[in-house]
Motif scaffolding. Structure first.
Motif, PDB file in Angstrom:
ATOM      1  N   ILE A   1     141.644  -6.095  79.110  1.00 27.65           N
ATOM      2  CA  ILE A   1     142.621  -6.625  80.074  1.00 27.65           C
ATOM      3  C   ILE A   1     141.663  -7.661  80.815  1.00 27.65           C
ATOM      4  CG2 ILE A   1     143.480  -6.759  81.469  1.00 27.65           C
ATOM      5  CD1 ILE A   1     144.887  -3.818  80.226  1.00 27.65           C
TER       6      ILE A   1
ATOM      7  N   ASN B   1     139.020  -9.754  80.787  1.00 26.05           N
ATOM      8  CA  ASN B   1     138.288 -10.523  80.253  1.00 26.05           C
ATOM      9  C   ASN B   1     139.238 -11.960  79.630  1.00 26.05           C
ATOM     10  OD1 ASN B   1     135.883  -9.974  79.727  1.00 26.05           O
ATOM     11  ND2 ASN B   1     136.484  -9.625  77.087  1.00 26.05           N
ATOM     12  N   SER B   2     140.949 -10.978  79.676  1.00 26.29           N
ATOM     13  CA  SER B   2     141.405 -12.603  79.680  1.00 26.29           C
ATOM     14  C   SER B   2     141.994 -12.970  80.858  1.00 26.29           C
ATOM     15  CB  SER B   2     142.905 -11.804  79.395  1.00 26.29           C
ATOM     16  OG  SER B   2     143.031 -10.954  77.281  1.00 26.29           O
TER      17      SER B   2
ATOM     18  N   HIS C   1     139.230 -15.571  80.865  1.00 24.54           N
ATOM     19  CA  HIS C   1     139.427 -16.442  80.202  1.00 24.54           C
ATOM     20  C   HIS C   1     140.202 -17.356  81.080  1.00 24.54           C
ATOM     21  CE1 HIS C   1     140.408 -18.974  76.535  1.00 24.54           C
ATOM     22  NE2 HIS C   1     139.724 -18.560  77.220  1.00 24.54           N
TER      23      HIS C   1
ATOM     24  N   ASP D   1     140.668 -21.455  82.233  1.00 22.89           N
ATOM     25  CA  ASP D   1     141.530 -22.494  81.432  1.00 22.89           C
ATOM     26  C   ASP D   1     141.433 -23.200  82.891  1.00 22.89           C
ATOM     27  OD1 ASP D   1     140.211 -22.039  79.090  1.00 22.89           O
ATOM     28  OD2 ASP D   1     142.464 -20.782  78.613  1.00 22.89           O
TER      29      ASP D   1
ATOM     30  N   VAL E   1     140.642 -23.668  85.502  1.00 16.53           N
ATOM     31  CA  VAL E   1     139.035 -24.495  86.275  1.00 16.53           C
ATOM     32  C   VAL E   1     139.054 -25.992  85.436  1.00 16.53           C
ATOM     33  CG1 VAL E   1     136.646 -24.547  87.413  1.00 16.53           C
ATOM     34  CG2 VAL E   1     138.687 -22.691  87.814  1.00 16.53           C
ATOM     35  N   VAL E   2     138.833 -25.807  84.103  1.00 18.31           N
ATOM     36  CA  VAL E   2     139.063 -26.965  83.146  1.00 18.31           C
ATOM     37  C   VAL E   2     140.189 -27.119  83.330  1.00 18.31           C
ATOM     38  CG1 VAL E   2     138.685 -27.524  81.200  1.00 18.31           C
ATOM     39  CG2 VAL E   2     137.730 -25.683  81.502  1.00 18.31           C
ATOM     40  N   MET E   3     141.218 -27.210  83.323  1.00 20.05           N
ATOM     41  CA  MET E   3     142.507 -28.025  83.281  1.00 20.05           C
ATOM     42  C   MET E   3     142.564 -28.416  84.374  1.00 20.05           C
ATOM     43  SD  MET E   3     143.945 -27.158  80.716  1.00 20.05           S
ATOM     44  CE  MET E   3     144.467 -25.733  79.973  1.00 20.05           C
TER      45      MET E   3
ATOM     46  N   THR F   1     140.419 -29.573  86.912  1.00 22.32           N
ATOM     47  CA  THR F   1     138.784 -30.801  86.647  1.00 22.32           C
ATOM     48  C   THR F   1     139.428 -31.908  85.876  1.00 22.32           C
ATOM     49  OG1 THR F   1     137.592 -28.860  86.753  1.00 22.32           O
ATOM     50  CG2 THR F   1     137.230 -30.631  86.462  1.00 22.32           C
ATOM     51  N   ALA F   2     139.985 -31.535  84.292  1.00 25.39           N
ATOM     52  CA  ALA F   2     140.146 -32.577  83.838  1.00 25.39           C
ATOM     53  C   ALA F   2     141.747 -33.112  84.564  1.00 25.39           C
ATOM     54  CB  ALA F   2     141.228 -32.295  82.268  1.00 25.39           C
ATOM     55  N   MET F   3     142.606 -32.589  84.872  1.00 22.95           N
ATOM     56  CA  MET F   3     143.814 -32.903  85.203  1.00 22.95           C
ATOM     57  C   MET F   3     142.855 -33.974  86.338  1.00 22.95           C
ATOM     58  SD  MET F   3     146.411 -32.543  84.001  1.00 22.95           S
ATOM     59  CE  MET F   3     145.179 -32.068  82.332  1.00 22.95           C
TER      60      MET F   3
ATOM     61  N   GLU G   1     140.798 -35.381  87.460  1.00 23.36           N
ATOM     62  CA  GLU G   1     139.126 -36.562  86.490  1.00 23.36           C
ATOM     63  C   GLU G   1     140.713 -37.775  85.823  1.00 23.36           C
ATOM     64  OE1 GLU G   1     136.347 -37.944  86.605  1.00 23.36           O
ATOM     65  OE2 GLU G   1     135.981 -36.238  87.454  1.00 23.36           O
ATOM     66  N   SER G   2     141.358 -37.381  85.499  1.00 28.65           N
ATOM     67  CA  SER G   2     142.401 -37.985  84.497  1.00 28.65           C
ATOM     68  C   SER G   2     143.659 -38.385  85.459  1.00 28.65           C
ATOM     69  CB  SER G   2     143.577 -36.820  83.600  1.00 28.65           C
ATOM     70  OG  SER G   2     144.178 -37.769  82.635  1.00 28.65           O
TER      71      SER G   2
ATOM     72  N   GLU H   1     141.416 -41.588  87.250  1.00 29.41           N
ATOM     73  CA  GLU H   1     140.538 -42.836  86.223  1.00 29.41           C
ATOM     74  C   GLU H   1     142.451 -43.494  85.728  1.00 29.41           C
ATOM     75  OE1 GLU H   1     138.372 -42.217  81.752  1.00 29.41           O
ATOM     76  OE2 GLU H   1     138.669 -40.462  82.825  1.00 29.41           O
ATOM     77  N   LEU H   2     143.171 -42.929  85.525  1.00 25.16           N
ATOM     78  CA  LEU H   2     144.720 -43.459  85.793  1.00 25.16           C
ATOM     79  C   LEU H   2     145.354 -44.290  87.310  1.00 25.16           C
ATOM     80  CD1 LEU H   2     146.939 -40.768  83.568  1.00 25.16           C
ATOM     81  CD2 LEU H   2     145.946 -42.634  82.786  1.00 25.16           C
TER      82      LEU H   2
END
Lengths: 374, 624
Positions: free
Chosen positions: B35, B37-38, B41, B45, B47-49, B51-53, B55-56, B59-60
Motif C-alpha cells: 500500500i 509503495n502505491s 508511486h 506520478d 510530480v512527473v505529471m 512537471t510535464a504539464m 513544461e508543456s 512551451e505551448l
C-alpha cells in the motif's frame, strides 16, 4: 494443439512439483527474470523434464503467466502440435554485419513454400529492432506473419539474454518458423498512450540515435520534462515515449528510449528516428493503457485460441506498477478460460501494423499473437 | 521513506485507525508495504505529471506567442499586399478589400498574364535574333570587364569558332591584320567598351583578312545598372578588298594622267617652235616696206598664226579647262572687224572645197563689245572648221544676232549652220565628249582630234553660255550659243603706239635653236639692243663671268648645260644678280615655278608676243 505450463520461482524452484506431461516433440517458450535465468539452473531443469523438446528462452522485465504478472520467475509453456512443423534458428548478433543482415539471414534460413509464421526473440540492447524487422521482411512473402519481441532486463537496459536449446546469453537472436496450413495465427497491437505537448520536428538524428528536436538538444528537453525524475534516466524516459507521427493515427509509431549518452547529449531509441519526421511526446493514461490491452485482443479477431502470447512493453509496467495485472486481466477476460496465457514485458514488441501484414517494431504497446491449430 | 517505514500519509492513517500500531503481524507488514509503495508511486506520478504539464504549458505558451507574433507579421504583410494590390489594380479595389481569396486569384491572373507576356517577349527576342542571323549580322554580349559572356553562332563563325569557345575572350584576343596599307586601316580599334560606337576593325579571321563593321552599345540590367555591352558586327571584307582595288586603279589612272600631261608638254614644245618662227617672221615682215596687198596677206597670216597659238595653248590647257582654271580676258574688240578677219581664212578653205561660206551680223549688234575675243574666235573657228570639214556640198553660214539689249550689255546669238552630213539624234550628246566623233568611220574619213567640240562647249560654258545643236542625219547641222557681252566704248580706241627702243642695252641671248635664235636676235636688234649669242648654258656662264651684259634671255632646254643649271651656277657660283629671263616652249605651270625657284627673275613662254617680251625686258633694265 496441446499446451501446458510450469512456473519457476526465482531461488525457489518449480511452483508446484513439475512433471513432464508428455514426451512428444514439443516447442517450449520460457520467459524469465534476468537474475533468475543467470543464477538458477532453469535451462537444465527444463531439459531434464523435456530432453527432446526445442527450448527457447528470453529475459524479461516481468513474466506473464496465466492472468498474473510475476517478477523473479520463469514462465514455461510447452506446446505440442498435431499438424504443424516448426524450425528453430539461433545465432549471435556478431555473426552478421548489422541488425538488418541478421534479419535477412533469419528469413532466408526459415524460408519454405509453406512457411506461415515467424516468431522472433532478440537481444534487446545490442540489436536495432527496427533494422532487424526490416531485414526479416526484406525477402519474405507478404502473407507470412512476423511477431515476437526484444528481450528485457527489468528496465535497466544494460544486458539481455536470449537462447535456444542452451543456456541463454546476451547478443543472441532466436527465430522459430511455423509451417503448414493447419495453424491459425492472428495478432493485435495497441498502445493507449495520450499525445501531449507541441509537435516537434526531428532536426538531427542518425539511425536510432536522436540529437536534436526543433534545433534544440533532445536530451535537454527530456530532462526538463522529467524534472526530479531526470536522475532516473534512462528508465524514467519510459514515462514519455516518442510518437513518430504518420499520415494518420494508424501509422503512428511509438519509440522507447533504450539509453542516453550524457556526454554527447544524445538518446538511443529501440527503433530508428528518421530525420525530418514529426514527433510528439506521449504520456500514460491508466484507463486507456488497460483499455488498449483489451483492444489488442479484439483486434486479433480469434474467438477460441489454444495459446495467447502477450508481449507488452516495459514502459507500461513501469507506469502501471502494481496495477499492471489489470491489462493482463482485461486480455484474459476477452478470451476466457480456455486458452493458455503466457508472455513477457519486453524492450520492444514485434508485430505487423494493423491493417497490414508488414511487420514493424513497436514500443509501449500490448502486442498479442494467438495460436490455434485446426 | 527515511525515518519512517511507510508513506507518511499511510503512517498517520495507521496511527489514527489501527489499534496497537506499530505492532503488526508479518503478513500485515507486507500488505502495508504494498500500500505504501502505491502511495509513493502515486506521488511520484503526480510530480512527473505536474512537471510535464508545466513544461508543456510553458512551451505551448511560448509557441502561442511566437504564433501570435507570426500572425501579427502576417496581417501586416497582408495589409501591405492589399495596399500593393489596390494600387496595382485600382479598378479591382473593392474586391481586393473584401476577399483575400479573390485577391489571390487576381494576383494569380496577373502572374499568368505576365508569364504570357514574358513568353511573347522571348518569342519576339528569338525573332529578333533570327532576323539578326538572317541579316548575316553577328552579335555578342560582354561584361564590364570586356569579357564575352554570350555569342550568337554567326559571331563565333566569323572567327571560325563555336559559341562556347568564345566565352571569356577579350577584344585583345582578336588580332589585327598586318597586311593592310596604312591608309586603309580604320581609326577604330576592335574593343568591347560599354558605349555607343561605330567603327571598322581589321582582324585576322579564318581566311586571314577579316574586316568587320562594328556597332557597340551599353547594356543595362532591369534596375538600370550598367552590366556591359552588346556588339553587332557585319562582314565587310569584300567591300574593303574592292575599295583597295579601286584605290590601286585610281593610282594607276593618276599615273596615266601624268603620262598624258608629259606627252602634251613634249608635243607643245615641238609645235611651238615652228609657230614661234611664223609669228616672229610675220612681225619682222610687217616692219618692212609692203604694198597694200602684201600687208593684207600678212595681216591674215598673223591672224591665222595667232589663232593657231591659241589653239595650241588650249590643247595644252585641256586639263586646266577641265579643272576650271582658265581665266577669261576682258578685251574690248571691234565686232565687225573681228568677224571680217576671222572669216577670211575660213572662206578660203570653204572656197577650196567648192562650198559657199557666208556670214552676217545683225545691224543691232554693237560695234564694240568687251569679252574674251580670242576664246570666242577659237570656238567659232572650231565650229566653222568642223562645218566645212563635214560638208561635201552646199553652204556654211555664220550668223551673229542680237537677242536682247540693255544699257550696258547685249545678248548675242552665234550660229553656225551647214548642209553637211548631220549628226544622228542618239549621238548628239556624245560628240561633245573629248576625243569623240560621230563614229570611228568619221575619223578615218575626215581626220581631226575630236577635241574641238569638247573644248568649245567648255569655253562657251565658261563664258556663261550653252553650246547647243540642232541636227538630223544627212540634213545638216546647226550649232548655236548665246553670250551676254558688255558694251564697249563707241569710239575706236587707238592702240598705244609701240615704239620699242633698247638703245645701249647689252643683252645675252642663250638659245640653241637656230630659228629661235634668229628670230630673237632680229627682234632685239630691231629694238636697237646690242645682242650677244650663246648656244648652250656652259658658254653662257663663261660669257656672264667675263662680259658686261645688262640682262640674260635664257632658253631652258639646251644641250651641254640647260638653262636651269646655268642659272644655278650664275647665282650660286658667280654670285651674280644679273636679270635672267627664262624662255621656254614648255608652257606648263610647273616649268615656270621651277624657273623662278632656281633664281630666274621672270619667265616668258615661246612663241612670245614682241610687246610682252619688250615690256618685261624694259622693266628689268629700268630696275638695273
Amino acid at each position: 494443439m496441446k499446451v501446458h505450463q510450469h512456473l519457476w520461482k526465482g531461488g525457489k524452484g518449480w511452483a508446484e512439483s513439475a512433471q513432464s506431461i508428455s514426451q512428444n516433440p514439443a516447442l517450449i517458450l520460457a520467459f524469465g527474470g534476468i537474475d533468475v535465468l543467470t543464477n538458477d539452473p532453469v535451462y537444465e531443469e527444463i531439459r531434464k523434464l523435456y530432453p527432446t523438446a526445442d527450448v527457447v528462452l528470453a529475459s524479461t522485465a516481468g513474466e506473464i503467466h496465466g492472468d498474473e504478472v510475476f517478477d523473479h520467475s520463469v514462465s514455461v509453456t510447452v506446446c505440442e502440435f498435431e499438424h504443424t512443423r516448426w524450425k528453430v534458428v539461433e545465432g549471435s548478433v556478431s555473426e552478421c554485419a548489422n541488425s538488418f543482415e541478421c534479419g535477412v539471414r533469419i528469413s532466408k534460413e526459415l524460408s519454405a513454400p509453406d512457411l506461415e509464421h515467424i516468431l522472433v526473440f532478440s537481444d534487446g540492447i545490442a540489436v536495432n529492432g527496427d533494422d532487424l524487422v526490416r531485414g526479416i521482411n526484406h525477402d519474405l512473402p507478404a502473407n507470412v506473419i512476423v511477431t515476437g519481441g526484444l528481450a528485457a532486463d527489468a528496465g535497466r537496459f544494460t544486458k539481455t539474454l536470449v537462447g535456444a536449446n542452451r543456456k541463454p546469453e546476451s547478443q543472441r537472436i532466436v527465430a522459430i518458423g511455423f509451417y503448414g496450413n493447419r495453424l491459425r495465427i492472428t495478432h493485435g497491437s495497441q498502445g493507449g498512450w495520450d499525445l501531449f505537448g507541441p509537435v516537434r520536428k526531428v532536426t538531427k538524428a542518425v539511425d536510432n540515435v536522436l540529437f536534436e528536436l526543433d534545433g534544440e538538444n533532445a536530451l535537454e528537453i527530456y530532462k526538463r520534462y522529467l524534472g526530479p525524475r531526470a536522475a532516473d534516466l534512462p528508465g524514467s524516459a519510459l514515462l514519455f515515449p516518442l510518437c513518430i507521427l504518420g499520415s494518420d493515427a494508424k501509422s503512428n509509431l511509438v519509440r522507447t528510449i533504450l539509453s542516453i549518452d550524457d556526454a554527447a547529449g544524445t538518446l538511443r531509441f529501440a527503433g530508428n528516428i528518421p530525420e525530418g519526421a514529426q514527433v510528439q511526446f506521449m504520456m500514460a493514461n491508466f484507463d486507456r493503457l488497460v483499455d488498449g490491452a483489451s483492444q489488442a485482443a479484439e483486434q486479433s479477431d480469434e474467438k477460441s485460441p489454444d495459446l495467447v502470447l502477450m508481449v507488452s512493453c516495459v514502459g507500461r509496467k513501469l507506469v502501471l506498477d502494481q496495477r499492471i495485472e489489470e491489462e493482463v486481466e482485461s486480455v484474459c477476460n476477452y478470451f476466457g478460460k480456455t486458452p493458455a496465457y503466457t508472455g513477457f514485458y519486453s524492450n520492444g514488441e514485434i508485430s505487423p501494423l494493423m491493417g497490414s501484414t508488414v511487420c514493424s517494431l513497436h514500443n509501449q504497446t500490448m502486442t498479442i499473437t494467438t495460436y490455434h491449430e485446426i | 521513506m527515511e525515518g519512517r517505514e511507510y508513506h507518511r500519509l499511510l503512517e498517520r492513517q495507521l496511527k489514527k485507525f489501527l489499534p496497537g500500531y506499530p505492532s503488526v503481524s508479518e503478513e500485515m507488514q507486507e500488505l502495508l508495504r504494498a500500500i505504501s509503495n502505491s502511495y509513493e508511486h502515486f506521488d511520484n506520478d503526480r510530480v512527473v505529471m505536474e512537471t510535464a504539464m508545466r513544461e508543456s504549458s510553458d512551451e505551448l505558451m511560448a509557441k502561442k506567442s511566437a504564433l501570435n507574433a507570426l500572425l501579427d507579421r502576417q496581417s501586416q504583410v497582408l495589409e501591405s499586399l492589399r495596399e500593393a494590390a489596390t494600387s496595382l489594380f485600382p479598378d479591382q479595389a473593392s474586391i481586393v478589400n473584401e476577399d483575400l481569396l479573390r485577391l489571390a486569384d487576381i494576383v494569380q491572373e496577373e502572374i499568368q498574364k505576365r508569364h504570357i507576356a514574358e513568353a511573347r517577349k522571348e518569342q519576339s527576342d528569338q525573332r529578333l535574333m533570327d532576323i539578326i542571323e538572317s541579316l548575316d549580322l553577328g552579335m555578342a554580349r560582354y561584361d564590364l570587364q570586356g569579357r564575352l559572356t554570350h555569342s550568337e553562332p554567326r559571331f563565333a563563325q566569323l572567327f571560325g569558332k563555336s559559341p562556347s569557345d568564345m566565352l571569356g575572350m577579350m577584344a585583345s584576343d582578336f588580332h589585327g591584320a598586318p597586311v593592310l596599307p596604312e591608309e586603309l586601316r580604320s581609326s577604330g580599334s576592335f574593343d568591347f567598351s560599354p558605349t555607343h560606337r561605330v567603327f571598322e576593325a581589321p582582324l585576322i579571321g579564318p581566311q586571314d583578312e577579316l574586316w568587320l563593321l562594328c556597332t557597340t552599345a551599353p547594356l543595362q540590367d532591369d534596375s538600370g545598372d550598367a552590366v556591359g555591352g552588346v556588339i553587332v558586327v557585319f562582314d565587310i571584307t569584300q567591300r574593303k578588298q574592292m575599295e583597295r582595288k579601286m584605290h590601286e586603279a585610281h593610282k594607276a589612272a593618276e599615273a596615266g594622267l601624268e603620262l598624258r600631261k608629259s606627252i602634251l608638254a613634249n608635243v607643245s614644245h615641238e609645235l611651238r617652235t615652228p609657230v614661234n618662227a611664223i609669228v616672229g617672221m610675220s612681225a619682222l615682215l610687217s616692219a618692212t616696206p609692203l604694198n597694200d596687198q602684201q600687208r593684207e596677206y600678212l595681216k591674215t597670216m598673223r591672224f591665222s598664226s595667232d589663232s593657231l597659238l591659241v589653239l595650241i595653248d588650249d590643247l595644252l590647257d585641256v586639263s586646266r579647262i577641265e579643272s576650271g582654271k582658265v581665266e577669261l580676258e576682258f578685251i574690248e574688240f571691234d565686232v565687225r572687224d573681228n568677224f571680217s578677219q576671222l572669216t577670211k581664212g575660213l572662206s578660203l578653205r570653204a572656197e577650196e572645197k567648192g562650198l559657199k561660206f557666208s556670214w552676217e551680223i545683225d545691224a543691232r549688234v554693237a560695234n564694240r563689245l568687251r569679252g574674251d575675243v580670242h576664246r570666242l574666235n577659237q570656238v567659232l573657228t572650231n565650229l566653222i572648221s568642223n562645218a566645212i570639214k563635214f560638208t561635201e556640198a552646199g553652204n556654211v553660214q555664220l550668223a551673229v544676232g542680237c537677242v536682247m539689249s540693255t544699257e550696258n550689255k547685249q545678248r548675242i546669238r552665234f550660229e553656225v549652220k551647214d548642209t553637211g552630213i548631220g549628226i544622228a539624234a542618239n549621238r548628239q550628246a556624245a560628240i561633245f565628249q573629248e576625243f569623240t566623233q560621230e563614229d570611228s568611220s568619221t575619223t578615218r574619213k575626215f581626220g581631226g582630234t575630236g577635241l574641238g567640240l569638247a573644248i568649245s562647249k567648255k569655253i562657251v560654258e565658261l563664258m556663261g553660255g550653252q553650246l547647243e545643236l540642232i541636227s538630223e542625219k544627212n540634213s545638216g547641222s546647226s550649232f548655236f550659243f548665246e553670250l551676254d557681252l558688255e558694251l564697249g566704248s563707241e569710239q575706236e580706241q587707238q592702240a598705244p603706239v609701240f615704239n620699242p627702243d633698247l638703245r645701249g642695252a647689252r643683252i645675252l641671248l642663250v638659245e640653241d635653236n637656230k630659228v629661235n635664235q634668229f628670230l630673237a636676235n632680229a627682234l632685239l636688234t630691231s629694238w636697237k639692243a646690242q645682242v650677244d649669242i650663246s648656244e648652250d648654258g656652259a658658254d653662257a656662264v663663261e660669257r656672264v663671268k667675263t662680259g658686261d651684259h645688262d640682262l640674260v634671255l635664257m632658253d631652258l632646254q639646251m644641250p651641254v648645260m640647260d638653262g636651269f643649271e646655268a642659272t644655278a651656277v650664275i647665282r650660286n657660283e658667280l654670285k651674280s644678280s644679273i636679270p635672267i629671263i627664262g624662255l621656254s616652249a614648255n608652257a606648263l605651270n610647273d616649268e615656270r615655278e621651277r624657273s623662278l625657284q632656281i633664281g630666274m627673275d621672270d619667265y616668258v613662254s615661246k612663241p612670245f608676243k614682241p610687246e610682252l617680251l619688250y615690256g618685261i625686258i624694259q622693266s628689268y633694265l629700268r630696275k638695273g
